[in-house]
Write a protein that holds these residues in place. Structure first.
Motif, PDB file in Angstrom:
ATOM      1  N   UNK A  75       0.834  -1.205   0.000  1.00  0.00           N
ATOM      2  CA  UNK A  75       0.000   0.000   0.000  1.00  0.00           C
ATOM      3  C   UNK A  75       0.871   1.258   0.000  1.00  0.00           C
ATOM      4  N   UNK A  76       1.958   1.220   0.778  1.00  0.00           N
ATOM      5  CA  UNK A  76       2.827   2.384   0.916  1.00  0.00           C
ATOM      6  C   UNK A  76       3.751   2.585  -0.290  1.00  0.00           C
ATOM      7  N   UNK A  77       4.237   1.479  -0.872  1.00  0.00           N
ATOM      8  CA  UNK A  77       5.290   1.560  -1.889  1.00  0.00           C
ATOM      9  C   UNK A  77       4.796   1.198  -3.285  1.00  0.00           C
ATOM     10  N   UNK A  78       3.851   0.278  -3.376  1.00  0.00           N
ATOM     11  CA  UNK A  78       3.377  -0.183  -4.669  1.00  0.00           C
ATOM     12  C   UNK A  78       3.727  -1.643  -4.910  1.00  0.00           C
ATOM     13  N   UNK A  79       3.393  -2.137  -6.094  1.00  0.00           N
ATOM     14  CA  UNK A  79       3.547  -3.564  -6.404  1.00  0.00           C
ATOM     15  C   UNK A  79       4.853  -3.881  -7.145  1.00  0.00           C
ATOM     16  N   UNK A  80       5.757  -2.932  -7.236  1.00  0.00           N
ATOM     17  CA  UNK A  80       7.014  -3.147  -7.966  1.00  0.00           C
ATOM     18  C   UNK A  80       7.799  -4.337  -7.411  1.00  0.00           C
ATOM     19  N   UNK A  81       7.679  -4.598  -6.122  1.00  0.00           N
ATOM     20  CA  UNK A  81       8.479  -5.638  -5.478  1.00  0.00           C
ATOM     21  C   UNK A  81       7.668  -6.886  -5.149  1.00  0.00           C
ATOM     22  N   UNK A  82       6.445  -6.972  -5.696  1.00  0.00           N
ATOM     23  CA  UNK A  82       5.617  -8.162  -5.508  1.00  0.00           C
ATOM     24  C   UNK A  82       6.056  -9.260  -6.474  1.00  0.00           C
ATOM     25  N   UNK A  83       5.790 -10.499  -6.100  1.00  0.00           N
ATOM     26  CA  UNK A  83       6.108 -11.616  -6.979  1.00  0.00           C
ATOM     27  C   UNK A  83       7.596 -11.758  -7.229  1.00  0.00           C
ATOM     28  N   UNK A  84       7.937 -12.246  -8.409  1.00  0.00           N
ATOM     29  CA  UNK A  84       9.354 -12.455  -8.734  1.00  0.00           C
ATOM     30  C   UNK A  84      10.068 -11.151  -9.071  1.00  0.00           C
ATOM     31  N   UNK A  85       9.338 -10.195  -9.644  1.00  0.00           N
ATOM     32  CA  UNK A  85       9.978  -8.960 -10.098  1.00  0.00           C
ATOM     33  C   UNK A  85      10.732  -9.155 -11.399  1.00  0.00           C
ATOM     34  N   UNK A  86      10.306 -10.153 -12.194  1.00  0.00           N
ATOM     35  CA  UNK A  86      11.023 -10.473 -13.436  1.00  0.00           C
ATOM     36  C   UNK A  86      11.039  -9.301 -14.411  1.00  0.00           C
ATOM     37  N   UNK A  87       9.979  -8.483 -14.402  1.00  0.00           N
ATOM     38  CA  UNK A  87       9.934  -7.346 -15.320  1.00  0.00           C
ATOM     39  C   UNK A  87      11.021  -6.326 -15.006  1.00  0.00           C
ATOM     40  N   UNK A  88      11.338  -6.152 -13.736  1.00  0.00           N
ATOM     41  CA  UNK A  88      12.403  -5.220 -13.345  1.00  0.00           C
ATOM     42  C   UNK A  88      13.768  -5.776 -13.754  1.00  0.00           C
ATOM     43  N   UNK A  89      13.935  -7.092 -13.643  1.00  0.00           N
ATOM     44  CA  UNK A  89      15.187  -7.722 -14.081  1.00  0.00           C
ATOM     45  C   UNK A  89      15.398  -7.469 -15.571  1.00  0.00           C
ATOM     46  N   UNK A  90      14.347  -7.647 -16.353  1.00  0.00           N
ATOM     47  CA  UNK A  90      14.433  -7.412 -17.804  1.00  0.00           C
ATOM     48  C   UNK A  90      14.814  -5.968 -18.088  1.00  0.00           C
ATOM     49  N   UNK A  91      14.204  -5.040 -17.371  1.00  0.00           N
ATOM     50  CA  UNK A  91      14.510  -3.616 -17.565  1.00  0.00           C
ATOM     51  C   UNK A  91      15.969  -3.312 -17.219  1.00  0.00           C
ATOM     52  N   UNK A  92      16.440  -3.873 -16.109  1.00  0.00           N
ATOM     53  CA  UNK A  92      17.816  -3.598 -15.678  1.00  0.00           C
ATOM     54  C   UNK A  92      18.828  -4.105 -16.699  1.00  0.00           C
ATOM     55  N   UNK A  93      18.613  -5.341 -17.199  1.00  0.00           N
ATOM     56  CA  UNK A  93      19.550  -5.902 -18.186  1.00  0.00           C
ATOM     57  C   UNK A  93      19.428  -5.180 -19.520  1.00  0.00           C
ATOM     58  N   UNK A  94      18.269  -4.598 -19.800  1.00  0.00           N
ATOM     59  CA  UNK A  94      18.094  -3.827 -21.036  1.00  0.00           C
ATOM     60  C   UNK A  94      18.740  -2.451 -20.949  1.00  0.00           C
ATOM     61  N   UNK A  95      19.227  -2.094 -19.756  1.00  0.00           N
ATOM     62  CA  UNK A  95      19.896  -0.807 -19.588  1.00  0.00           C
ATOM     63  C   UNK A  95      18.986   0.307 -19.142  1.00  0.00           C
ATOM     64  N   UNK A  96      17.716  -0.034 -18.827  1.00  0.00           N
ATOM     65  CA  UNK A  96      16.780   0.986 -18.344  1.00  0.00           C
ATOM     66  C   UNK A  96      17.208   1.416 -16.952  1.00  0.00           C
ATOM     67  N   UNK A  97      17.143   2.706 -16.686  1.00  0.00           N
ATOM     68  CA  UNK A  97      17.561   3.216 -15.390  1.00  0.00           C
ATOM     69  C   UNK A  97      16.656   2.685 -14.289  1.00  0.00           C
ATOM     70  N   UNK A  98      17.254   2.153 -13.234  1.00  0.00           N
ATOM     71  CA  UNK A  98      16.485   1.597 -12.116  1.00  0.00           C
ATOM     72  C   UNK A  98      16.547   2.576 -10.935  1.00  0.00           C
ATOM     73  N   UNK A  99      15.739   2.318  -9.927  1.00  0.00           N
ATOM     74  CA  UNK A  99      15.737   3.158  -8.738  1.00  0.00           C
ATOM     75  C   UNK A  99      16.911   2.770  -7.839  1.00  0.00           C
ATOM     76  N   UNK A 100      17.604   3.721  -7.250  1.00  0.00           N
ATOM     77  CA  UNK A 100      18.800   3.400  -6.462  1.00  0.00           C
ATOM     78  C   UNK A 100      18.530   2.544  -5.226  1.00  0.00           C
ATOM     79  N   UNK A 101      17.282   2.526  -4.761  1.00  0.00           N
ATOM     80  CA  UNK A 101      16.945   1.732  -3.568  1.00  0.00           C
ATOM     81  C   UNK A 101      16.187   0.449  -3.920  1.00  0.00           C
ATOM     82  N   UNK A 102      16.130   0.094  -5.202  1.00  0.00           N
ATOM     83  CA  UNK A 102      15.406  -1.106  -5.624  1.00  0.00           C
ATOM     84  C   UNK A 102      15.893  -2.355  -4.890  1.00  0.00           C
TER      85      UNK A 102
END
Length: 422
Positions: free
Chosen positions: A277-304
């Motif tokens: 509720x406070x942060x959002x669903x970015x860290x729910x589940x596996x987070x595979x979409x964020x992994x794909x973004x990071x390896x694609x070179x998309x800028x990630x959040x420094x506290x991810x």
């Protein structure tokens, strides 16, 4: 002449023995891989389906405590509470090799429920438990002795790992390497390889693709790049220790203060709901979409990587099921991307190195990690991946995800230590 006949007869017997053993393990491994591939396929489709369902219906995340109650009930009614985890599978390779058949359906359903309601977990822990149970089941069907049951369990582990990640060679080596750090059971190489390949082919026929990524930019193999890559290895080793200790202490504290598993899972689920509720669903589940973004070179959040550690520590520590490897890859990819951007390495390459280095640090499997880098990212940059892996392996010390894992030989010198992972 008699001596020659004796030698020839002896050699012929040995050849027949090896041939018979090869045929036996080929049949056993193929059957294990077929079943493992089928279950792994169903498992992957189930996880993908409930993940998509959760994304379409975000309020499902609020039902995580209810899902926890169902998981607690399943483990209570099957009498698996407190005993069924990946450490049970690892320890079974050193004991009688017998695993409860009920473990397979219970861990399957429990992991799907965890993902459906937004728990931060992976799927490889379930895969190793499913695979180990399948191997143990077939071992009893084939009436294998205790020593061969150990190979059977590793055979099952490699099949499910291959089915889930689409990395057959890594799966075979990982199953052999994860049990005891410093030694490998080479007698299981053929069974594990056949099982892993069979399971891989089953997933291919079922329309599933292997887990592969394309790195946008790979730096040249020079002194500067190697030294900067080593920095990522050091950072991954340090974060791996924090992550492993946090997982262990969260579980100890959860069990200490919430002895009833129903209450424990409800409290842990409520904590994840509040964080969501406070942060959002970015860290729910596996987070595979964020992994794909990071390896694609998309800028990630420094506290991810910090928040993923927090979500995963609560989810796994309080008793939800799944695994820690894909969250580890999330943490490694976002950490690597962050460190790479600070020291001047390409973010895409740094994220990939971080994934592999942190994986190695938490499972203590350097050979499997190097092979994983090739199967996931290709052979370009292999030497720099190996540099990060060897550094993270050594500096992570005797810490790891699986307390059932044995450190047989010291990481610093050729000394027999024979101790469990912290």
């Amino acid at each position: 002449m008699d001596e020659i006949k004796k030698v020839v007869t002896h050699d012929a017997v040995r050849v027949r023995q090896y041939a018979a053993s090869f045929i036996q393990w080929t049949l056993f491994s193929a059957l294990t891989g077929l079943l493992g591939g089928g279950i792994g396929t169903a498992f992957r489709y189930s996880i993908d389906y409930v993940t998509g369902l959760r994304n379409d219906i975000p309020w499902l995340c609020y039902l995580l405590p209810a899902g926890g109650l169902v998981i607690a009930f399943l483990y209570r009614v099957t009498k698996l509470s407190g005993h069924a985890d990946t450490n049970l599978i690892i320890n079974s390779v050193r004991t009688d090799g017998k695993l409860p058949v009920l473990l397979a359906p219970v861990i399957f359903v429990s992991t799907v429920l965890t993902h459906l309601f937004g728990g931060s977990a992976g799927r490889e822990g379930a895969a190793l438990q499913l695979g180990g149970t399948i191997g143990s089941f077939f071992g009893r069907v084939f009436r294998l002795n205790e020593k061969d049951m150990h190979i059977a369990i590793m055979c099952g582990m490699s099949g499910l790992f291959s089915a889930l990640f689409g990395t057959p060679l890594t799966a075979a080596i990982f199953a052999m390497e994860v049990i005891s750090v410093g030694i490998m059971y080479y007698s299981s190489f053929v069974p594990c390889m056949i099982s892993a390949l069979t399971a891989f082919w089953v997933t291919q026929l079922s329309g599933l693709s292997p887990t592969v990524f394309a790195i946008r930019t790979i730096p040249p193999l020079d002194i500067k790049s190697v030294l900067l890559t080593a920095v990522i290895g050091v950072c991954c080793a340090l974060v791996s220790i924090v992550f492993c200790l946090a997982l262990k202490w969260s579980h100890k504290l959860a069990v200490k203060y919430f002895k009833n598993e129903y209450l424990r899972l409800t409290v842990g689920g409520a904590a994840i709901v509040l964080l969501t509720v406070l942060i959002g669903t970015r860290y729910s589940g596996t987070g595979a979409d964020v992994i794909v973004q990071a390896v694609a070179g998309v800028k990630i959040l420094p506290y991810d990587f910090v928040l993923k550690i927090l979500f995963t520590v609560i989810t796994i520590g309080f008793g939800y099921k799944g695994g820690e490897i894909i969250p580890t890859m999330f943490i490694g990819a976002t950490l690597g991307s962050l460190v790479g951007s600070l020291i001047g390495l390409p973010p895409s390459f740094s994220a990939a190195v971080g994934m592999i280095a942190l994986f190695c640090a938490v499972v203590n499997c350097p050979i499997a990690s190097i092979i994983l880098s090739v199967e996931m990212f290709g052979a370009d940059g292999l030497v720099m991946f190996a540099v990060a892996v060897c550094i993270s392996f050594m500096l992570s010390g005797y810490y790891g995800l699986y307390t059932g894992q044995k450190i047989i030989y010291s990481k610093r010198r050729t000394r027999f230590v024979n101790r469990n992972v912290k």
